[in-house]
Design a protein around this motif. Structure first.
Motif, PDB file in Angstrom:
ATOM      1  N   ALA A 195     -42.024 -29.797  20.491  1.00 32.75           N
ATOM      2  CA  ALA A 195     -42.550 -30.043  21.938  1.00 32.75           C
ATOM      3  C   ALA A 195     -44.041 -29.603  22.033  1.00 32.75           C
ATOM      4  CB  ALA A 195     -41.592 -29.623  23.067  1.00 32.75           C
ATOM      5  N   GLU A 196     -44.776 -30.000  22.959  1.00 34.73           N
ATOM      6  CA  GLU A 196     -46.006 -29.405  22.987  1.00 34.73           C
ATOM      7  C   GLU A 196     -46.108 -27.846  22.998  1.00 34.73           C
ATOM      8  OE1 GLU A 196     -49.182 -31.809  25.145  1.00 34.73           O
ATOM      9  OE2 GLU A 196     -47.545 -33.203  25.487  1.00 34.73           O
ATOM     10  N   ASP A 197     -45.204 -27.360  23.683  1.00 38.63           N
ATOM     11  CA  ASP A 197     -45.259 -25.737  23.792  1.00 38.63           C
ATOM     12  C   ASP A 197     -44.332 -25.064  22.653  1.00 38.63           C
ATOM     13  OD1 ASP A 197     -42.806 -26.735  24.616  1.00 38.63           O
ATOM     14  OD2 ASP A 197     -42.837 -25.411  26.464  1.00 38.63           O
ATOM     15  N   SER A 198     -44.109 -25.720  21.666  1.00 38.63           N
ATOM     16  CA  SER A 198     -43.286 -25.190  20.650  1.00 38.63           C
ATOM     17  C   SER A 198     -43.957 -24.063  19.769  1.00 38.63           C
ATOM     18  CB  SER A 198     -42.902 -26.222  19.644  1.00 38.63           C
ATOM     19  OG  SER A 198     -42.302 -25.595  18.500  1.00 38.63           O
ATOM     20  N   GLY A 199     -43.316 -23.122  19.596  1.00 36.19           N
ATOM     21  CA  GLY A 199     -43.642 -21.858  18.614  1.00 36.19           C
ATOM     22  C   GLY A 199     -44.131 -22.319  17.392  1.00 36.19           C
ATOM     23  N   GLN A 223     -39.146 -33.562  22.314  1.00 39.18           N
ATOM     24  CA  GLN A 223     -38.938 -32.774  20.896  1.00 39.18           C
ATOM     25  C   GLN A 223     -40.115 -33.251  20.151  1.00 39.18           C
ATOM     26  OE1 GLN A 223     -36.156 -33.532  22.725  1.00 39.18           O
ATOM     27  NE2 GLN A 223     -34.496 -32.228  22.032  1.00 39.18           N
ATOM     28  N   SER A 224     -40.436 -34.479  20.319  1.00 38.65           N
ATOM     29  CA  SER A 224     -41.476 -35.113  19.189  1.00 38.65           C
ATOM     30  C   SER A 224     -43.014 -34.985  20.042  1.00 38.65           C
ATOM     31  CB  SER A 224     -41.185 -36.352  18.815  1.00 38.65           C
ATOM     32  OG  SER A 224     -39.833 -36.179  18.022  1.00 38.65           O
ATOM     33  N   SER A 225     -42.985 -34.536  21.034  1.00 41.13           N
ATOM     34  CA  SER A 225     -44.253 -34.730  21.951  1.00 41.13           C
ATOM     35  C   SER A 225     -45.472 -33.998  21.264  1.00 41.13           C
ATOM     36  CB  SER A 225     -44.117 -34.218  23.415  1.00 41.13           C
ATOM     37  OG  SER A 225     -43.830 -32.942  23.483  1.00 41.13           O
ATOM     38  N   GLY A 226     -45.254 -32.621  20.803  1.00 36.07           N
ATOM     39  CA  GLY A 226     -46.015 -31.860  20.024  1.00 36.07           C
ATOM     40  C   GLY A 226     -46.329 -32.375  18.706  1.00 36.07           C
ATOM     41  N   VAL A 227     -45.430 -33.157  18.095  1.00 33.49           N
ATOM     42  CA  VAL A 227     -45.807 -33.818  16.682  1.00 33.49           C
ATOM     43  C   VAL A 227     -46.741 -34.891  16.926  1.00 33.49           C
ATOM     44  CG1 VAL A 227     -44.676 -35.032  14.927  1.00 33.49           C
ATOM     45  CG2 VAL A 227     -43.572 -33.178  15.978  1.00 33.49           C
ATOM     46  N   HIS A 228     -46.393 -35.781  18.114  1.00 32.22           N
ATOM     47  CA  HIS A 228     -47.381 -36.817  18.269  1.00 32.22           C
ATOM     48  C   HIS A 228     -48.715 -36.265  18.540  1.00 32.22           C
ATOM     49  CE1 HIS A 228     -43.580 -39.342  19.542  1.00 32.22           C
ATOM     50  NE2 HIS A 228     -43.695 -39.043  18.156  1.00 32.22           N
TER      51      HIS A 228
END
Length: 363
Positions: free
Chosen positions: A231-235, A261-266
């Motif tokens: 996610a965008e706030d994932s450690g 769960q994939s927003s940070g990856v994108h």
């Protein structure tokens, strides 16, 4: 006394952190003098008075020897920045650990290493990608580096143990602590077949900032880091920041556009991370390091495993329909902790699969 033992001893002193050791080594080019100087003499070089007092009163050859014996009794190896076996790639980063505490096969630390990180709450898709890709990369000759956390980290370690090159677990706590506790069996398996490392001395209490700090080691050890779900706030994105700072490759596995769960990856993909949809696309970047045999090994089927009596008993209770852990506990044959350990072993052997809601099916 060898300088490596002096460095180790300083690292063992409570309150003496990375920057303080740098300050001490800069102002005392021959660190042996610290075994003899008074607190006033040490403080006169700009060292904080409380640290100077601790060095003058506690830092002795006897103190260093006692600490060395403590680790020896627990079969924990010590690697300092001054050792030949210290990972050469890790020396390149801005803040390499002065000391690494090691359990397992230390030679893996100077092999071909690739990081794999992601969310602690992955989807089935994320779990599948992490485990299968880690297994394929391990078969091709890459040891997988991750942080032994829940979720993607655990799946990456489990997958990598299925290949020949195994895995490196970087802890965000002392080497003799297992966190989370549910990964106790995985910890032991990595200790036996891979390697576990930490930069924190025994007795170091757990603090929130320790886990982000260990992410620089994951990135620093790795030729490149693959992010499976985040996610965008994932450690796990902290690891990516360190990877970028240290000029490591960053690979991103896309997910559904509406998946949190994939927003940070994108976002990583928008920022320039390399899009990968097949594990072969990662290997392509390091093809020059691999033999034809290594590249072919990626496509080999996973090995089969024999089952213990307890594992066989669990397998007989499962089918293609999900069975909950509560149902498996009903006959009273296993305690919760024991059952969880047997289930984890079966998952690692790819005999069964774990689904959401602590349910299991045959693989």
């Amino acid at each position: 006394m060898d300088n490596r033992f002096i460095l180790f001893g300083l690292h063992e002193l409570e309150g003496v952190g990375w920057k303080t050791i740098l300050q001490l080594l800069t102002r005392f080019p021959d660190p042996h003098v610290l075994l003899e100087l008074s607190a006033a003499a040490i403080a006169s070089k700009g060292i904080r008075a409380s640290i100077a007092e601790q060095i003058a009163t506690r830092f002795t050859p006897s103190f260093i020897e006692q600490k060395l014996q403590l680790y020896k009794k627990q079969s924990i190896q010590i690697l300092t920045l001054l050792d030949e076996d210290y990972p050469s790639i890790l020396k390149e980063i801005a803040q390499p650990p002065w000391v690494l505490y090691v359990k397992g096969n230390v030679s893996l630390l100077n092999g071909r290493l690739l990081g794999m990180v992601g969310t602690r709450t992955p989807t089935l898709y994320g779990k599948k990608i992490a485990e299968e890709w880690a297994a394929a990369l391990s078969r091709a000759g890459f040891s997988i580096v991750s942080g032994l956390a829940r979720g993607i980290d655990s799946k990456a370690h489990i997958g990598a143990l299925q290949g020949k090159s195994k895995t490196v677990a970087v802890l965000g706590c002392a080497i003799n602590q297992i966190y989370p506790r549910e990964n106790a069996l995985l910890y032991r398996n990595i200790e036996q077949e891979g390697v576990i490392i930490s930069e924190y001395p025994i007795g170091t209490g757990m603090r929130p900032g320790m886990f982000p700090q260990r992410n620089r080691i994951i990135a620093g050890l790795s030729l490149g880091v693959t992010v499976v779900e985040a996610a965008e706030d994932s450690g796990s994105l902290i690891t990516v920041e360190f990877a970028v700072d240290e000029s490591r490759d960053v690979f991103a596995v896309p997910g559904p556009i509406d998946s949190n769960q994939s927003s940070g990856v994108h976002k990583l993909l928008k920022d320039g991370a390399k899009l990968v949809t097949r594990v072969e696309e990662i290997v392509e970047d390091y093809k020059h390091m691999l033999s034809e045999e290594d590249q072919g090994a990626m496509k080999k089927p996973l090995p089969t495993f024999s089952l213990t009596d307890e594992e066989g008993e669990i397998v007989r209770k499962l089918s293609n329909e999900p069975v909950s852990i509560d149902t498996l506990l009903e006959d009273g044959q296993f305690t919760f902790g024991h059952l969880h350990a047997v289930l984890l072993s079966l998952v690692m052997k790819k005999a069964i699969k774990q689904l959401p809601g602590s349910t299991y099916i045959l693989a």
